[in-house]
Design a protein around this motif. Structure first.
Motif, PDB file in Angstrom:
ATOM      1  N   GLY A   1      51.279  46.626  28.550  1.00 18.62           N
ATOM      2  CA  GLY A   1      51.626  45.250  28.244  1.00 18.62           C
ATOM      3  C   GLY A   1      51.352  44.264  29.354  1.00 18.62           C
ATOM      4  N   HIS A   2      50.627  44.695  30.374  1.00 23.74           N
ATOM      5  CA  HIS A   2      50.310  43.827  31.495  1.00 23.74           C
ATOM      6  C   HIS A   2      48.858  43.358  31.429  1.00 23.74           C
ATOM      7  N   ALA A   3      48.479  42.514  32.393  1.00 23.33           N
ATOM      8  CA  ALA A   3      47.107  42.023  32.453  1.00 23.33           C
ATOM      9  C   ALA A   3      46.140  43.181  32.672  1.00 23.33           C
ATOM     10  N   PRO A   4      45.041  43.234  31.929  1.00 20.85           N
ATOM     11  CA  PRO A   4      44.092  44.332  32.095  1.00 20.85           C
ATOM     12  C   PRO A   4      43.237  44.142  33.345  1.00 20.85           C
ATOM     13  N   GLY A   5      42.582  45.201  33.760  1.00 21.85           N
ATOM     14  CA  GLY A   5      41.594  45.081  34.814  1.00 21.85           C
ATOM     15  C   GLY A   5      40.288  44.568  34.232  1.00 21.85           C
ATOM     16  N   GLY A   6      39.264  44.496  35.063  1.00 24.10           N
ATOM     17  CA  GLY A   6      37.962  44.085  34.563  1.00 24.10           C
ATOM     18  C   GLY A   6      37.525  42.724  35.063  1.00 24.10           C
ATOM     19  N   SER A   7      36.408  42.281  34.510  1.00 24.50           N
ATOM     20  CA  SER A   7      35.747  41.070  35.012  1.00 24.50           C
ATOM     21  C   SER A   7      36.249  39.789  34.381  1.00 24.50           C
ATOM     22  N   TRP A   8      37.238  39.843  33.506  1.00 22.44           N
ATOM     23  CA  TRP A   8      37.697  38.636  32.829  1.00 22.44           C
ATOM     24  C   TRP A   8      38.230  37.594  33.803  1.00 22.44           C
ATOM     25  N   VAL A   9      38.676  38.042  34.993  1.00 25.82           N
ATOM     26  CA  VAL A   9      39.222  37.084  35.965  1.00 25.82           C
ATOM     27  C   VAL A   9      38.160  36.087  36.429  1.00 25.82           C
ATOM     28  N   GLN A  10      36.886  36.430  36.264  1.00 27.59           N
ATOM     29  CA  GLN A  10      35.818  35.512  36.649  1.00 27.59           C
ATOM     30  C   GLN A  10      35.745  34.296  35.733  1.00 27.59           C
ATOM     31  N   LEU A  11      36.385  34.375  34.572  1.00 28.05           N
ATOM     32  CA  LEU A  11      36.302  33.293  33.599  1.00 28.05           C
ATOM     33  C   LEU A  11      37.124  32.076  34.003  1.00 28.05           C
ATOM     34  N   ILE A  12      38.173  32.278  34.781  1.00 25.84           N
ATOM     35  CA  ILE A  12      39.104  31.195  35.092  1.00 25.84           C
ATOM     36  C   ILE A  12      39.500  31.248  36.564  1.00 25.84           C
ATOM     37  N   GLY A  13      39.678  30.067  37.141  1.00 25.72           N
ATOM     38  CA  GLY A  13      40.129  29.993  38.534  1.00 25.72           C
ATOM     39  C   GLY A  13      39.052  30.248  39.560  1.00 25.72           C
ATOM     40  N   SER A  14      37.811  29.861  39.268  1.00 26.48           N
ATOM     41  CA  SER A  14      36.715  30.111  40.202  1.00 26.48           C
ATOM     42  C   SER A  14      36.951  29.481  41.568  1.00 26.48           C
ATOM     43  N   ALA A  15      37.538  28.290  41.596  1.00 31.56           N
ATOM     44  CA  ALA A  15      37.682  27.560  42.859  1.00 31.56           C
ATOM     45  C   ALA A  15      38.715  28.171  43.795  1.00 31.56           C
ATOM     46  N   TYR A  16      39.497  29.127  43.337  1.00 33.27           N
ATOM     47  CA  TYR A  16      40.423  29.796  44.243  1.00 33.27           C
ATOM     48  C   TYR A  16      39.699  30.811  45.125  1.00 33.27           C
ATOM     49  N   ASN A  17      38.587  31.319  44.637  1.00 29.29           N
ATOM     50  CA  ASN A  17      37.877  32.379  45.351  1.00 29.29           C
ATOM     51  C   ASN A  17      36.636  31.918  46.090  1.00 29.29           C
ATOM     52  N   ARG A  18      36.093  30.761  45.697  1.00 36.19           N
ATOM     53  CA  ARG A  18      34.845  30.373  46.347  1.00 36.19           C
ATOM     54  C   ARG A  18      34.558  28.876  46.259  1.00 36.19           C
ATOM     55  N   THR A  19      33.763  28.433  47.200  1.00 36.83           N
ATOM     56  CA  THR A  19      33.200  27.092  47.179  1.00 36.83           C
ATOM     57  C   THR A  19      31.960  27.106  46.289  1.00 36.83           C
TER      58      THR A  19
END
Length: 338
Positions: free
Chosen positions: A123-141
């Motif tokens: 019931g938690h957030a899955p792993g994988g590449s979906w995190v690339q879809l949102i919040g790009s500016a937190y990880n890179r310029t």
């Protein structure tokens, strides 16, 4: 004549913007070619896999090709969530750490992206590449390279993408994220973006796309061209690295070049020559930081890194803190799909 002019609608600028995103994590550690996406300020997302024209108050959409996300080739995400993992500009944090970012991403996923990234067995957030879809500016310029478009071109692009089967096509060497953006830009301006046989060994890279669109604007001075920077959100998250091309990633990485130079000097020389001949392109360090209200000048050369951090916190704590140009003011509602 005045009466007639009152019936003429105001022209809203339409643009296709290439996002050149710096590498981070494993990509940044190994020389990193980064990521690229395309931002359209007059096209919006009816869903993550279908497009429509924007309505008043909407900020546009970021589209990119990903590998193994929901069984699709490309995903469309509204601008504000793509950059900051929130639906409203006023919710953008001024300072972020990994816990804050994970929480914002998971909250947005649960509200809008469950079909693409459903909960795992616990019931938690899955792993994988979906995190690339949102919040790009937190990880890179990111650096933006923007060319003007027409409403007719935007409508044609919507029909073209919506009419195709959106099935997985990703291939590292031939159908990567840069190939997708190359196809979009070339849809608007045929042959504007090309591969480099010398510097990138025939593989389309994000930096090559940015360089191509910059050179294309130089050959077509009649087109409005703008370059801007979207700064990484200040915080404890590791800063992203400069983006490189294929030969450049070896040429500028001593850990690779010295080893090659010792065992295979001719190969090392080949990488160096490829970069020097056709691989040099610098992101615009004088690019403006663009907010909703105004364009801010870049830092002067004698300003300290701490000043940059303070400025970033000031920008991102304001409602007018989006780093690219929207269609209208920030307080207008975003799209139904946020």
């Amino acid at each position: 004549m005045l009466f007639a002019l009152l019936w003429v609608p105001l022209r809203m600028n339409a643009d296709v913007t290439v996002l050149l995103e710096e590498p981070y994590g494993y990509d940044g550690a190994f020389g990193g070619v980064g990521h690229t996406a395309v931002y359209l300020n007059r096209v919006c997302a009816a869903s993550p896999t279908s497009l429509r024209r924007c309505e008043d108050g909407e900020h546009g959409v970021v589209i990119s090709r990903y590998n193994r996300i929901g069984g699709h080739d490309w995903i469309a995400i509204p601008l504000v969530p793509y950059l900051y993992a929130v639906a409203r500009p006023e919710d953008i944090p001024a300072y972020a750490n990994s816990e804050i970012v994970a929480s914002l991403r998971d909250q947005y996923r649960r509200e809008h992206l469950l079909e693409l990234a459903p909960d795992d067995a616990s019931g938690h957030a899955p792993g994988g590449s979906w995190v690339q879809l949102i919040g790009s500016a937190y990880n890179r310029t990111s650096f933006t390279y923007e060319l003007e478009t027409t409403p007719q071109q935007d409508d044609e692009l919507i029909g073209w993408l919506n009419g195709r089967q959106n099935r997985p096509l990703y291939r590292v060497a031939t159908r990567n994220c840069a190939d997708f953006v190359r196809g979009i830009v070339n849809f608007y301006y045929p042959k504007a973006v090309s591969r480099s046989i010398v510097a990138d060994f025939g593989i389309t890279t994000p930096k090559r796309v940015a360089r191509s669109i910059s050179e294309y604007s130089g050959r077509h001075s009649d087109l409005e061209f703008v370059s801007r920077v979207i700064p990484q959100v200040p915080g404890s998250i590791r800063r992203s690295k400069p983006v490189h091309g294929m030969a450049e990633s070896v040429f500028k990485a001593k850990k690779y070049l010295l080893v090659l130079g010792f065992f295979e000097p001719y190969v090392a020389g080949g990488f160096a020559a490829a970069y020097l001949v056709d691989g040099r392109f610098k992101t615009d360090r004088k690019a403006m930081i663009f907010t909703l209200d105004d364009v801010e000048s870049p830092l002067a050369g004698d300003e300290r890194p701490a000043d940059r951090k303070d400025r970033g916190e000031s920008l991102l704590s304001s409602e007018a803190s989006i780093a690219v140009k929207p269609v209208v003011a920030a307080k207008a509602p975003l799209s139904n799909f946020q």
